[in-house]
Design a protein around this motif. Sequence first.
Motif, mmCIF file in Angstrom:
data_model
loop_
_atom_site.group_PDB
_atom_site.id
_atom_site.type_symbol
_atom_site.label_atom_id
_atom_site.label_comp_id
_atom_site.label_asym_id
_atom_site.label_seq_id
_atom_site.Cartn_x
_atom_site.Cartn_y
_atom_site.Cartn_z
ATOM 1 N N VAL A 7 22.007 -20.230 -27.899
ATOM 2 C CA VAL A 7 22.284 -18.832 -27.590
ATOM 3 C C VAL A 7 22.986 -18.233 -28.806
ATOM 4 C CG1 VAL A 7 23.455 -17.237 -26.029
ATOM 5 C CG2 VAL A 7 22.512 -19.391 -25.146
ATOM 6 N N TRP A 18 21.762 -12.996 -27.335
ATOM 7 C CA TRP A 18 22.646 -12.511 -26.282
ATOM 8 C C TRP A 18 23.585 -11.437 -26.830
ATOM 9 C CZ3 TRP A 18 22.164 -12.820 -21.333
ATOM 10 C CH2 TRP A 18 23.224 -12.480 -20.510
ATOM 11 N N ASP A 19 23.639 -10.322 -26.141
ATOM 12 C CA ASP A 19 24.486 -9.195 -26.540
ATOM 13 C C ASP A 19 25.932 -9.680 -26.692
ATOM 14 O OD1 ASP A 19 25.879 -6.812 -26.824
ATOM 15 O OD2 ASP A 19 24.858 -5.805 -25.168
ATOM 16 N N GLU A 20 26.472 -9.506 -27.886
ATOM 17 C CA GLU A 20 27.817 -10.005 -28.152
ATOM 18 C C GLU A 20 28.849 -8.893 -28.325
ATOM 19 O OE1 GLU A 20 28.642 -10.327 -32.783
ATOM 20 O OE2 GLU A 20 27.629 -12.077 -32.014
ATOM 21 N N TYR A 28 26.238 -15.867 -21.192
ATOM 22 C CA TYR A 28 24.864 -16.282 -20.900
ATOM 23 C C TYR A 28 24.828 -17.263 -19.719
ATOM 24 C CZ TYR A 28 20.305 -18.404 -21.231
ATOM 25 O OH TYR A 28 19.059 -18.874 -20.916
ATOM 26 N N TYR A 57 25.337 -15.427 -16.501
ATOM 27 C CA TYR A 57 24.135 -14.665 -16.173
ATOM 28 C C TYR A 57 23.084 -15.571 -15.531
ATOM 29 C CZ TYR A 57 19.614 -12.431 -16.998
ATOM 30 O OH TYR A 57 18.347 -11.939 -16.847
#
Length: 152
Positions: A59, A95-97, A134, A137
């Motif tokens: 990820v 993954w949006d960080e 992640y 989610y």
Amino acid sequence: MRYLGLDYGSKTVGVALSDPFGWTAQALETITRKEENKLRKTYARIEELIKEYEVSKVVVGLPKNMDDTEGERALLARDFAANIHRRTGIEIVMWDERLTTVAADEVLSEAGVRKENRKAVIDKIAAAFILQGYLDYEADKARKEIINKSES
């Protein structure tokens, strides 16, 4: 099934690792380099970690802008992730960080870590936040699937 989380930066890559069940993320290490484009040793270390921990998925944090657009840093992160995939064949998830480094800094501040000492650990803490986001989610998605099946 272990996951590796990466926070790609211009001179560092924060690394986090999940537990064998894929439930929790732990900060593992920070890989440093002298120049942004000198990534050979960085890729080699990531490959070592993937083999050592039998990682099934990586990820990579995607540094989006607050308006959800992607700038130069996001493109560099995508290239970095693509190179890892090319070298290892392993599945990569972007993954949006957004705000993970800010959150990591706040946690370290609240823990009493002096500002000058935070630099050494902030990237691996941010990687743990990316990976945990992640994992949470995925766990939530699995719970919803179970609920939907039981209601059918």
